[in-house]
Write a protein that holds these residues in place. Sequence first.
Motif, PDB file in Angstrom:
ATOM      1  N   GLU A 127      -1.520   6.290  -3.506  1.00 45.31           N
ATOM      2  CA  GLU A 127      -2.179   4.991  -3.523  1.00 45.31           C
ATOM      3  C   GLU A 127      -1.238   3.824  -3.218  1.00 45.31           C
ATOM      4  O   GLU A 127      -1.557   2.952  -2.412  1.00 45.31           O
TER       5      GLU A 127
ATOM      6  N   GLN B 184       2.356   8.781  -5.055  1.00 44.78           N
ATOM      7  CA  GLN B 184       2.413   9.522  -3.781  1.00 44.78           C
ATOM      8  C   GLN B 184       1.370   9.062  -2.772  1.00 44.78           C
ATOM      9  O   GLN B 184       1.606   9.135  -1.572  1.00 44.78           O
TER      10      GLN B 184
ATOM     11  N   ARG C 286       1.233   3.666  -1.497  1.00 43.82           N
ATOM     12  CA  ARG C 286       1.700   3.624  -0.097  1.00 43.82           C
ATOM     13  C   ARG C 286       0.751   2.828   0.803  1.00 43.82           C
ATOM     14  O   ARG C 286       1.069   2.550   1.948  1.00 43.82           O
ATOM     15  N   GLN C 287      -0.432   2.546   0.250  1.00 34.56           N
ATOM     16  CA  GLN C 287      -1.377   1.756   1.051  1.00 34.56           C
ATOM     17  C   GLN C 287      -1.105   0.265   0.918  1.00 34.56           C
ATOM     18  O   GLN C 287      -1.806  -0.544   1.498  1.00 34.56           O
ATOM     19  N   SER C 288      -0.117  -0.051   0.115  1.00 33.88           N
ATOM     20  CA  SER C 288       0.152  -1.470  -0.093  1.00 33.88           C
ATOM     21  C   SER C 288       0.804  -2.059   1.145  1.00 33.88           C
ATOM     22  O   SER C 288       1.225  -1.347   2.051  1.00 33.88           O
ATOM     23  N   ASN C 289       0.882  -3.346   1.171  1.00 37.48           N
ATOM     24  CA  ASN C 289       1.471  -3.983   2.344  1.00 37.48           C
ATOM     25  C   ASN C 289       2.986  -3.834   2.350  1.00 37.48           C
ATOM     26  O   ASN C 289       3.586  -3.379   1.390  1.00 37.48           O
ATOM     27  N   LEU C 290       3.578  -4.200   3.452  1.00 41.63           N
ATOM     28  CA  LEU C 290       4.991  -3.959   3.663  1.00 41.63           C
ATOM     29  C   LEU C 290       5.843  -4.634   2.601  1.00 41.63           C
ATOM     30  O   LEU C 290       6.805  -4.056   2.093  1.00 41.63           O
TER      31      LEU C 290
ATOM     32  N   ARG D  24       5.971  -2.661  -0.416  1.00 38.84           N
ATOM     33  CA  ARG D  24       6.720  -1.421  -0.211  1.00 38.84           C
ATOM     34  C   ARG D  24       8.221  -1.686  -0.233  1.00 38.84           C
ATOM     35  O   ARG D  24       9.006  -0.869  -0.726  1.00 38.84           O
ATOM     36  N   LEU D  25       8.617  -2.817   0.289  1.00 33.54           N
ATOM     37  CA  LEU D  25      10.051  -3.148   0.259  1.00 33.54           C
ATOM     38  C   LEU D  25      10.515  -3.362  -1.179  1.00 33.54           C
ATOM     39  O   LEU D  25      11.612  -2.941  -1.563  1.00 33.54           O
TER      40      LEU D  25
ATOM     41  N   ASN E 218      10.904  -0.077  -2.802  1.00 33.11           N
ATOM     42  CA  ASN E 218      12.170   0.540  -2.405  1.00 33.11           C
ATOM     43  C   ASN E 218      13.330   0.066  -3.270  1.00 33.11           C
ATOM     44  O   ASN E 218      14.231   0.834  -3.600  1.00 33.11           O
TER      45      ASN E 218
END
Lengths: 195, 195, 195, 195
Positions: free
Chosen positions: D107, D105, D109-113, D116-117, D120
């Motif tokens: 940590e 929830q 989310r601080q990663s780079n894009l 995050r992709l 997903n």
Amino acid sequence: MNNQKPKYHQIIEAAVKVIAENGYHGSQVSKIAREAGVADGTIYLYFKNKEDILVSVFEQKMGQFVDKIADAIEGKSNVPDKLLKLIEMHFSQLSADYHLAIVTQLELRQSNLSLRLQINQVLKPYLTMIDHIVQEGVDQGEFREGLNIPLVRQMIFGTLDEIVTNWVMKEQKYDLIRMVPEVHAMIIGALVYES
Amino acid sequence: MNNQKPKYHQIIEAAVKVIAENGYHGSQVSKIAREAGVADGTIYLYFKNKEDILVSVFEQKMGQFVDKIADAIEGKSNVPDKLLKLIEMHFSQLSADYHLAIVTQLELRQSNLSLRLQINQVLKPYLTMIDHIVQEGVDQGEFREGLNIPLVRQMIFGTLDEIVTNWVMKEQKYDLIRMVPEVHAMIIGALVYES
Amino acid sequence: MNNQKPKYHQIIEAAVKVIAENGYHGSQVSKIAREAGVADGTIYLYFKNKEDILVSVFEQKMGQFVDKIADAIEGKSNVPDKLLKLIEMHFSQLSADYHLAIVTQLELRQSNLSLRLQINQVLKPYLTMIDHIVQEGVDQGEFREGLNIPLVRQMIFGTLDEIVTNWVMKEQKYDLIRMVPEVHAMIIGALVYES
Amino acid sequence: MNNQKPKYHQIIEAAVKVIAENGYHGSQVSKIAREAGVADGTIYLYFKNKEDILVSVFEQKMGQFVDKIADAIEGKSNVPDKLLKLIEMHFSQLSADYHLAIVTQLELRQSNLSLRLQINQVLKPYLTMIDHIVQEGVDQGEFREGLNIPLVRQMIFGTLDEIVTNWVMKEQKYDLIRMVPEVHAMIIGALVYES
DNA sequence: GATGAATGAGGCTTCATTCAT
DNA sequence: AATGAATGAAGCCTCATTCAT
């Protein structure tokens, strides 16, 4: 800090050279690394930060400096002879190491107070050694009674330090060691003479 | 540099205060300007650059310092008395000005070499004064013959300087002026005693 | 921080653009400065540090965002209409500002926790606005009794936020505003329907 | 990547613990290696780079997460019950694993894009599962016709995610599972109610 | 003379990754 | 397979100095 590792000493020696040649403020970590033949990051495997390099330089070099004086004095039983040897060793060691003299007398004094206080800690054994010699002289009746030991030590150290600094500033154009007998005579006079 | 204008002295005084309170490296030009009540840019109407402020601080303050010692000594005919007065004045002036003692003994020593060389120039009259006194003592037969005058001066100045520095570092917890007679006795001994 | 000064807003706008185009981690201070047409150092006349730029971006942009929604809602007396307007404004504002949507939905979430907590503070008025609308609906009998207001608000905000994020990630290939009625219908259903 | 070997899982578990305890930016590869009881270099025998560790953490943990939800739902024939179970499982699994909740929830989310992709992609089966349940509900006439399935899924996922994030941020001071019925009621309302 | 906003060069340190052993 | 010492790129921020007003 593992001070057995060759890189540790490599870096210390590089630091002395770089500081002597470029001055305290001209001595970037990257310059020390290049002189030591290691990468910038390697410095930080052996030293906490830049200040730690400088403290370590002083610890290593002044540690040896003090140890050698202590060794040389051990053989002497006579207090004036001990003082003579101390002065002689103080001058001869700095005479012999051009870079070190510049670093200790000129460059490291530009460091901030926190570093200077740490440097003082390193010098403490030397100052204590002076205290002991003077006390011994008083106990043996060689020096006059009632001497204020810390004050005497400040006189001795201040004298030697100022003389070396002058010599370094004059770019070592004369022979420092030739001064030893005169300096010794003055210090003995200061401790013996009663008005 | 216009040193008649009031702002010139405002800035000098501000610099002493700021350096004493914030240390050499914590003394930005803007902080000195704020303390002096002028704009940053105004500093540069009175001083060439930051180093020039520091040199001027030393020139002004040490100029007065040396002048006062010279005045005090003038009245004395006796050489040992001159030395006594010199030591007494050296200690009492720095005792009396808390900020100045910190600045001259600790903070300005962190400056770069070029500034320290300029500071030495400012001190020259003081050192010369010591040379003259010692020479006079030799000429009058008070001190022993064959003294190496520059060496003697280095001993005297190194001793006084080291004693004051120790006192400042110990946060002036004891009375510096009480040391005067002992210091005087040591110096006289150094110059008189013949082994 | 003087936020009347043009440079302040110049830098904020530059930051939004640079972050949107280079990503959070690709947004060096020097890049923002260049985009804003100022020197690197100038940034620090207006912002405490890099994090302060980012917090300020959010404060300015989300401040306006929330204010506009609040203004738009004020005219409505009917609670479902207020929700409709809120959704519409939320989507239309982010639809209208390409860069801002990327920055708020994607880039700023990569910031560290401390920054995210500050961002949450900025969002608080918006969340409180939602709470008030929902409470009003309950009070007026539009929504069912016993609703857990914070939970409802988390549903509403979570829904809107996720929808916008998906839209941004899909590179805004469809019309976000067209979703408004469906989203509104779902939210109303969630608050009205009793099983 | 050899994911049969015990060290692979050792490193995954170490990563979860280290990230939960030190935060995303405080989780250096060397720290994960130390926690896992392996050398830094060993990490690179099992993972391509640091990002690969993080993706793998998510794959492993969210894979189990999704599988368990899928298993739990399989027994249910009734669509609203499936949704109830899904919400309950979503909340209970994150409630039960303190470290995991922080990592997913906050940590990660601080990663780079780019990371995050990839994350997903890992979530896709979960999102698809939601799509299927909603579609089933529409087909069976439980939910109203004409629902925009992706939009509904975004509402559901956005709601659950925001609620869990709030709970983690409030340091889990209340019982997340107690929220299940209220959340379920809202979601059912959103899907059933026709104005 | 006085202001103070603006400038921009410069360096310490971290940490993901490699590779010789 | 495992190690861990070594690498080196990269960026935030400070502060002496300038110059348009």
